[in-house]
Design a protein around this motif. Structure first.
Motif, short mmCIF file in Angstrom:
data_model
loop_
_atom_site.label_atom_id
_atom_site.label_comp_id
_atom_site.label_asym_id
_atom_site.label_seq_id
_atom_site.Cartn_x
_atom_site.Cartn_y
_atom_site.Cartn_z
N ALA A 1 76.44 96.55 36.88
CA ALA A 1 75.57 95.50 36.36
C ALA A 1 74.77 96.03 35.17
O ALA A 1 74.59 95.34 34.16
N LEU A 2 74.34 97.29 35.28
CA LEU A 2 73.60 97.90 34.18
C LEU A 2 74.47 98.06 32.95
O LEU A 2 74.04 97.85 31.82
N ALA B 1 69.94 103.64 34.53
CA ALA B 1 68.77 102.80 34.20
C ALA B 1 67.84 103.53 33.25
O ALA B 1 67.33 102.95 32.29
N GLY C 1 69.22 96.48 36.51
CA GLY C 1 70.39 95.66 36.22
C GLY C 1 70.07 94.20 35.99
O GLY C 1 70.86 93.49 35.41
N THR D 1 80.05 90.52 25.21
CA THR D 1 79.97 89.97 26.55
C THR D 1 81.25 90.33 27.30
O THR D 1 82.33 89.93 26.90
N PRO D 2 81.11 91.13 28.37
CA PRO D 2 82.29 91.55 29.11
C PRO D 2 83.05 90.33 29.63
O PRO D 2 82.44 89.36 30.06
N PHE E 1 80.37 84.42 31.11
CA PHE E 1 81.34 83.44 31.60
C PHE E 1 81.39 82.18 30.76
O PHE E 1 82.36 81.43 30.82
N TYR F 1 65.62 94.59 32.37
CA TYR F 1 65.92 94.63 30.94
C TYR F 1 64.68 94.32 30.10
O TYR F 1 64.30 95.08 29.21
N VAL G 1 72.83 105.02 39.55
CA VAL G 1 72.09 103.81 39.14
C VAL G 1 70.79 104.19 38.44
O VAL G 1 70.49 103.71 37.35
N LYS H 1 68.97 88.40 22.80
CA LYS H 1 70.33 88.69 23.30
C LYS H 1 70.54 88.18 24.71
O LYS H 1 71.65 87.92 25.12
N LEU I 1 69.24 103.71 29.74
CA LEU I 1 69.56 102.43 29.11
C LEU I 1 68.91 102.25 27.74
O LEU I 1 69.61 101.91 26.78
N GLY J 1 83.84 90.55 33.74
CA GLY J 1 82.39 90.52 33.61
C GLY J 1 81.70 90.46 34.95
O GLY J 1 80.54 90.12 35.04
N ILE J 2 82.44 90.79 36.04
CA ILE J 2 81.83 90.75 37.38
C ILE J 2 81.46 92.16 37.79
O ILE J 2 82.32 93.04 37.89
N PRO J 3 80.17 92.41 38.02
CA PRO J 3 79.78 93.76 38.43
C PRO J 3 80.07 93.98 39.90
O PRO J 3 79.74 93.13 40.73
N THR K 1 70.64 102.49 21.16
CA THR K 1 70.72 103.01 19.81
C THR K 1 72.08 103.62 19.51
O THR K 1 72.37 103.96 18.38
N MET L 1 75.87 93.79 26.66
CA MET L 1 75.37 92.53 26.12
C MET L 1 74.33 92.76 25.03
O MET L 1 74.24 91.98 24.08
N VAL L 2 73.58 93.85 25.18
CA VAL L 2 72.61 94.19 24.15
C VAL L 2 73.31 94.43 22.82
O VAL L 2 72.80 94.12 21.74
N HIS L 3 74.52 94.97 22.91
CA HIS L 3 75.28 95.22 21.69
C HIS L 3 76.07 93.98 21.25
O HIS L 3 76.92 94.05 20.38
#
Lengths: 325, 500
Positions: free
Chosen positions: B331-332, B47, A43, B343-344, A214, A48, B43, A289, B50, B323-325, B55, B338-340
């Motif tokens: 969080a994952l 992971a 996470g 942004t949550p 944020f 990442y 989790v 990113k 991920l 955007g708070i896990p 893709t 975000m990779v896409h």
């Protein structure tokens, strides 16, 4: 990815044939999958970058690279498993600046960093971003310093825990400006944002990945970044150096390390493969990113950099009297 | 109002495409499997998946990951009921009454009500998200360190008041749980506490090791003392479908569990685990014959199962809207989004309504799939129970060891499990209920963290806890609960109720 990897396989296949020929002679490295230990929970940024790196390293190395989370004790547990493993190039660890901070901060360490681990390459660089609560009458770094001087004892800064880069960056900031601010540790920087939005904590040196959700809609305000050049993610935010604190630099770098005694040609091979992987446009895109830029030092330069970082944070810890006991 | 239905319509149109249905199915199936297997949880699974998710189309990726997450809550209850090993931390409570039911030959209805309760809660939670996401997200933001501390204090007091049997023993167990929770690195100074120099204890005692030892292996030890026929090999499993009477009996519990789970899930850091514990405690409070809990009361399965599923789903609210896990799995998912390039945060609802509503609608579809998937499987699972117990014992101990080791790859965790097996055995012998201990253990570190954080922020001024209205409310509630225990008249009635 699928198409890309097929393409890559086609390109690398002849090279692999040559390799296979050599392997017949002396079992050339690597002849089996390589393990890359990530010493934090899934996470985070290490997870990442580590998984992305493992994926793109597999091509140039010619063997699968398997990322494995071994979290615990602020990265010490995972780093320790690699420090103790065979120096054959099949056990690697990806670590952040905590690898040089822990030895100074912890009263006892299970391994000796400079005796048991060797730098393969510092693979990436990433600034931290100074974020402030939107309720604070602060628009620039100079404002923040002025506010801190005018309101002694009022400011709190958040971190991802004692001895983490956000914590020590905040300490360094305090030492350079002379302002007083209370350190409020969280389990991760992400957890501190609700309290920052409601002005319970006022600022933080956050990882870009943690701050992005944020800052995109101004729920917290990015006022500066901690590299010596501006971050492409926040082109409008000046660096801390530009904003007046000359030479202030905090880098959330990541490096790959192997046990000391790993043969020089194996380290060279790994270093070369890392450099190739770091040039892959897809990897660069994936890193960007989360505000991370590829770096890819040689093993020698990496080791020198590691020593310099060790000295830099040791001084901050000792000047701030942040000893762990 | 019409907006919501239009939005749900949009969501369904996204979720019901062939591709997204397939990923939803894959996610829930994977989730069920990792839920059943102790040690490997959502989790780890998310992971590992991920890189693959990068893709995929982001909506499909999130639908799959969400499926793994709530599917695991479902699967975790299966092993909790059948062999007393909670597959997921949030199903620890389910094992209390679920396993007793299985031993009484009512494994079928226990699994059935768990599935139906979860389905009902999942449906309700979907609508809670659809209608309440924006206002609920605001509520979550109201919770600072002081509010969290008071909420948890209130929870601990409730655990003492409502525990079965002796109050003194309950207090002792909660305090023991708090003490065990102290082990590990201190949040504010980094100093190691009670680790006795073991590197493996630097992050404290592993929850899974502790709960598997106390609920899984200790039970084996107790059973080993008995002769084979006494252990009661379960020959009948009962019908998979709970009887109509069962459902009617459980309905209020399911409703209460769903409501509690939906609210607690919204709080960052709350989620499924807290929801399940609170729901069970609440059931014991409102039940006329609380004594039956812990001895195979079907309501003790229905309520926490509904609550953990509702909580698992509403914990998507802080993730998607703020955007708070609220946990590592979330969080994952934030990382994957975000990779896409998404942004949550509050803008997701405006910029990507197809993603938000598509995922919400897929949860409803996914819950339906889980029922279809699980009810026929119940017949297969319960066959496990026909296995002679002397063959089950080593298997349970083996699974517990493997499960505990795989979480962190830490040998110390197995030693910890061995220690708590002896401890749990003694507790059972002394008739000390372990549930308050577990609650103390889970809440203790969070309470300490928030207490000290609140005091850091207030510069040591304790009035921060009474000056915040939400915090004050919880403190008053805790005080009232304590008064109930202390007041002699009520106490007498409590003894009376327990005597029957």
């Amino acid at each position: 990815m699928k198409f890309g990897s097929i393409l890559r396989a086609v390109i690398t296949a002849p090279a692999l044939c040559l390799l296979a020929g050599a392997a017949l002679a002396q079992q050339a490295y690597p002849s089996k999958p390589v393990r890359l230990v990530l010493p934090y929970s899934p996470g985070g940024i290490i997870d990442y970058v580590g998984r992305t790196m493992a994926q793109y390293l597999t091509g140039p190395l010619g063997q699968p690279v398997i990322a494995e989370n071994r979290p615990g004790a602020g990265g010490i547990t995972g780093t320790d498993t690699v420090a103790r493993s065979a120096p054959d190039g099949y056990n690697l660890v990806l670590m952040d600046p905590a690898i040089v901070i822990n030895p100074t901060l912890q009263p006892s360490m299970p391994y000796d960093l400079f005796k048991q681990l060797a730098t393969v390459s510092i693979i990436s660089t990433s600034p931290e971003v100074v974020v402030v609560s939107p309720e604070l009458p602060v628009k620039t770094l100079a404002d923040l310093i002025a506010y801190g001087k005018a309101n002694p004892g009022k400011l709190n800064f958040a971190s991802a825990g004692i001895g983490t880069t956000p914590h020590l960056a905040g300490e360094l900031f305090k030492q350079r400006t002379g302002i007083d601010a209370t350190h409020v540790p969280y389990k991760s920087i992400g957890q501190s944002y609700p309290d920052m939005m409601s002005n319970k904590v006022q600022f933080a040196f956050s990882s870009i990945a943690g701050a992005l959700p944020f800052t995109t809609d101004n729920r917290v305000r990015p006022i500066a970044t901690s590299g010596l050049t501006r971050s492409p993610v926040y082109p409008d935010a000046p660096t801390v150096d530009e904003a007046g604190l000359k030479g202030f630099e905090v880098d959330l770098w990541l490096g790959i390390f192997a046990p000391t005694g790993t043969p020089a040609d194996v380290v060279e091979k790994l270093n070369g493969a890392i450099k190739v992987a770091l040039k892959d446009p897809e990897l660069i895109k994936a890193f960007a990113k989360v505000g991370v830029e590829p770096r890819g030092t040689s093993a020698k330069d990496g080791e020198a950099f590691l020593k310099a970082e060790f000295g830099k944070w040791k001084k901050v810890i000792e000047d701030g009297n942040i000893k762990d006991q | 109002m019409m907006d919501v239905f239009a939005n749900i319509g949009l969501g369904l149109s996204v979720a019901a495409t062939f591709q997204n249905l397939a990923y939803c199915m894959l996610g829930t199936l994977l989730g069920t499997i990792v839920g059943v297997l102790p040690g490997i949880g959502p989790v780890t699974t998310v992971a590992m998946l991920l890189p693959i998710s990068f893709t995929l189309e982001p909506t499909s990726a999130l639908i799959m990951m969400a499926g793994i997450y709530y599917g695991a809550q479902y699967g975790g209850s299966t092993t909790a009921i059948l062999i007393n090993i909670p597959g997921e931390p949030s199903s620890v409570v389910t094992s209390l009454d679920g396993y007793q039911m299985a031993r009484q030959g009512r494994a079928g209805p226990a699994l059935g009500i768990a599935a139906l309760g979860s389905f009902f809660a999942g449906c309700v939670a979907t609508f809670v998200i659809a209608f309440g996401a924006p206002p609920l997200a605001k509520l979550a933001l109201q919770f600072g360190p002081a509010e969290y501390f008071s909420l948890m204090l209130c929870g601990l007091v409730a655990a003492i008041v409502l525990a079965r049997g002796s109050v003194i023993k309950a207090i002792a167990m909660v305090v023991l749980g708090l003490i065990f929770g102290l082990a590990g690195s201190d949040v504010n100074s980094g100093i190691r506490r009670f680790t006795f120099g073991f590197q493996g204890l630097a992050d404290g005692i592993e929850f899974v090791a502790l709960s598997m030892a106390i609920y899984g292996v200790s039970e084996v030890a107790i059973n080993l003392e008995k002769k084979d026929e006494e252990v009661g090999v379960v020959s009948t499993v009962g019908s998979v479908w709970p009887s109509f009477a069962d459902i009617r009996y459980c309905m209020p519990s399911i409703l209460r569990g769903t409501a509690l789970g939906s609210v607690l899930g919204v709080l960052p850091g709350g989620g499924a685990l807290l929801a399940a514990f609170s729901a069970y405690t609440l059931e014991k409070k409102v039940a006329k014959h609380p004594r039956r809990f812990g001895e195979g009361d079907i309501r003790g399965v229905a309520a926490p199962e509904s609550a953990n599923n509702a909580g698992a789903q509403t914990s998507f609210i802080p993730m998607l809207t703020l955007g708070i896990p609220s946990n590592p799995t979330m969080a994952l998912m934030i990382g994957a989004l975000m990779v896409h390039g998404i942004t949550p945060g509050p803008r997701v609802l405006i910029d990507r309504p197809d993603l938000f509503w598509g995922v919400v609608a897929s949860m409803w579809i996914g819950n339906l799939m889980l029922v279809v998937l699980n009810l026929p499987m119940v017949g297969i699972w319960v066959r496990l129970l026909r296995m002679p117990y002397r063959m089950m014992f080593p298997a349970i101990v083996g699974f517990c060891c493997v499960g505990t080791y795989t979480i962190n790859g830490n040998v110390t965790d197995i030693a910890v499990m061995a220690f708590f097996t002896i401890f749990g055995y003694l507790c059972l012998k002394l008739d000390c209920e372990p549930a308050p201990l577990i609650l103390g253990f889970v809440l203790g570190p969070m309470m300490e963290e928030n207490l000290r954080r609140a005091l850091l922020i207030s510069r040591g001024d304790p009035t921060i806890f009474v000056n915040a209205p939400i915090s004050l409310t919880f403190l008053v509630a805790a005080a009232l609960l304590l008064l109930i225990v202390a007041a002699p008249a009520i106490r007498a009635r409590r003894e009376e109720a327990l005597a029957e």
